[in-house]
Write a protein that holds these residues in place. Structure first.
Motif, PDB file in Angstrom:
ATOM      1  N   LEU A 196       0.834  -1.204   0.000  1.00  0.00           N
ATOM      2  CA  LEU A 196       0.000   0.000   0.000  1.00  0.00           C
ATOM      3  C   LEU A 196       0.867   1.253   0.000  1.00  0.00           C
ATOM      4  O   LEU A 196       0.587   2.214  -0.731  1.00  0.00           O
ATOM      5  CB  LEU A 196      -0.923  -0.005   1.226  1.00  0.00           C
ATOM      6  N   ALA A 197       1.925   1.242   0.790  1.00  0.00           N
ATOM      7  CA  ALA A 197       2.831   2.391   0.847  1.00  0.00           C
ATOM      8  C   ALA A 197       3.507   2.622  -0.497  1.00  0.00           C
ATOM      9  O   ALA A 197       3.662   3.771  -0.929  1.00  0.00           O
ATOM     10  CB  ALA A 197       3.883   2.171   1.939  1.00  0.00           C
ATOM     11  N   GLU A 198       3.899   1.545  -1.165  1.00  0.00           N
ATOM     12  CA  GLU A 198       4.525   1.677  -2.488  1.00  0.00           C
ATOM     13  C   GLU A 198       3.552   2.272  -3.494  1.00  0.00           C
ATOM     14  O   GLU A 198       3.921   3.138  -4.293  1.00  0.00           O
ATOM     15  CB  GLU A 198       5.022   0.311  -2.992  1.00  0.00           C
ATOM     16  N   ARG A 199       2.302   1.818  -3.450  1.00  0.00           N
ATOM     17  CA  ARG A 199       1.321   2.320  -4.415  1.00  0.00           C
ATOM     18  C   ARG A 199       0.941   3.760  -4.132  1.00  0.00           C
ATOM     19  O   ARG A 199       0.823   4.561  -5.048  1.00  0.00           O
ATOM     20  CB  ARG A 199       0.077   1.439  -4.413  1.00  0.00           C
ATOM     21  N   LEU A 200       0.729   4.096  -2.866  1.00  0.00           N
ATOM     22  CA  LEU A 200       0.276   5.441  -2.530  1.00  0.00           C
ATOM     23  C   LEU A 200       1.399   6.479  -2.589  1.00  0.00           C
ATOM     24  O   LEU A 200       1.232   7.544  -3.177  1.00  0.00           O
ATOM     25  CB  LEU A 200      -0.339   5.466  -1.124  1.00  0.00           C
ATOM     26  N   LEU A 201       2.510   6.173  -1.959  1.00  0.00           N
ATOM     27  CA  LEU A 201       3.567   7.167  -1.827  1.00  0.00           C
ATOM     28  C   LEU A 201       4.697   6.997  -2.828  1.00  0.00           C
ATOM     29  O   LEU A 201       5.518   7.897  -2.985  1.00  0.00           O
ATOM     30  CB  LEU A 201       4.137   7.117  -0.404  1.00  0.00           C
ATOM     31  N   GLY A 202       4.758   5.867  -3.491  1.00  0.00           N
ATOM     32  CA  GLY A 202       5.845   5.604  -4.419  1.00  0.00           C
ATOM     33  C   GLY A 202       5.880   6.563  -5.589  1.00  0.00           C
ATOM     34  O   GLY A 202       6.940   7.013  -6.006  1.00  0.00           O
ATOM     35  N   LYS A 203       4.719   6.923  -6.084  1.00  0.00           N
ATOM     36  CA  LYS A 203       4.717   7.799  -7.256  1.00  0.00           C
ATOM     37  C   LYS A 203       4.725   9.268  -6.905  1.00  0.00           C
ATOM     38  O   LYS A 203       5.063  10.100  -7.729  1.00  0.00           O
ATOM     39  CB  LYS A 203       3.518   7.476  -8.139  1.00  0.00           C
ATOM     40  N   TYR A 204       4.394   9.619  -5.677  1.00  0.00           N
ATOM     41  CA  TYR A 204       4.300  11.033  -5.305  1.00  0.00           C
ATOM     42  C   TYR A 204       5.510  11.560  -4.555  1.00  0.00           C
ATOM     43  O   TYR A 204       5.866  12.717  -4.680  1.00  0.00           O
ATOM     44  CB  TYR A 204       3.052  11.279  -4.458  1.00  0.00           C
ATOM     45  N   LEU A 205       6.116  10.727  -3.708  1.00  0.00           N
ATOM     46  CA  LEU A 205       7.156  11.242  -2.818  1.00  0.00           C
ATOM     47  C   LEU A 205       8.515  10.584  -3.012  1.00  0.00           C
ATOM     48  O   LEU A 205       9.266  10.439  -2.064  1.00  0.00           O
ATOM     49  CB  LEU A 205       6.728  11.064  -1.353  1.00  0.00           C
ATOM     50  N   SER A 206       8.866  10.187  -4.180  1.00  0.00           N
ATOM     51  CA  SER A 206      10.209   9.650  -4.363  1.00  0.00           C
ATOM     52  C   SER A 206      10.688   9.869  -5.779  1.00  0.00           C
ATOM     53  O   SER A 206      10.031  10.354  -6.615  1.00  0.00           O
ATOM     54  CB  SER A 206      10.277   8.182  -3.996  1.00  0.00           C
TER      55      SER A 206
END
Length: 113
Positions: free
Chosen positions: A103-113
């Motif tokens: 879930l963290a990869e899907r939610l934050l992977g594209k926005y904060l890295s």
């Protein structure tokens, strides 16, 4: 030092801020970015659930005590999962949680890295 930084990211509530800073800068190892995403996801999930349960308990006439008890279980679970992840990292094992890491990869992977 990198292992201590990873442990700092997993400290409940406090670890949210260094994790956010790490992801904002976009610098760090793959493991550090993954732990940062997981820490932020856990903290935001806990905070949102905490606020919703507290609001429900404050406005409910039927079962506010049950919602407060559920809220305390949720908070205890957040702290126990964080401590468990810290202990796993100290043992040299993976710091991934099934479900939450994805879930963290899907939610934050594209926005904060």
């Amino acid at each position: 030092m990198p292992k201590m930084q990873l442990l700092l990211h997993l400290v409940p509530i406090v670890g949210f801020f260094p994790s956010l800073w790490t992801l904002y800068r976009g610098q760090g190892s793959r493991e550090q970015l993954a732990i940062s995403r997981l820490s932020i996801t856990l903290a935001l999930t806990w905070l949102l659930s905490y606020l919703l349960l507290s609001t429900g308990a404050a406005t409910s006439d039927f079962f506010p005590l049950r919602l407060f008890i559920l809220n305390s279980f949720l908070t205890s679970g957040y702290f126990l999962v964080s401590i468990w992840l810290i202990l796993r990292l100290m043992q040299g094992k993976s710091g991934r949680l099934p479900g939450f890491s994805n879930l963290a990869e899907r939610l934050l992977g594209k926005y904060l890295s």
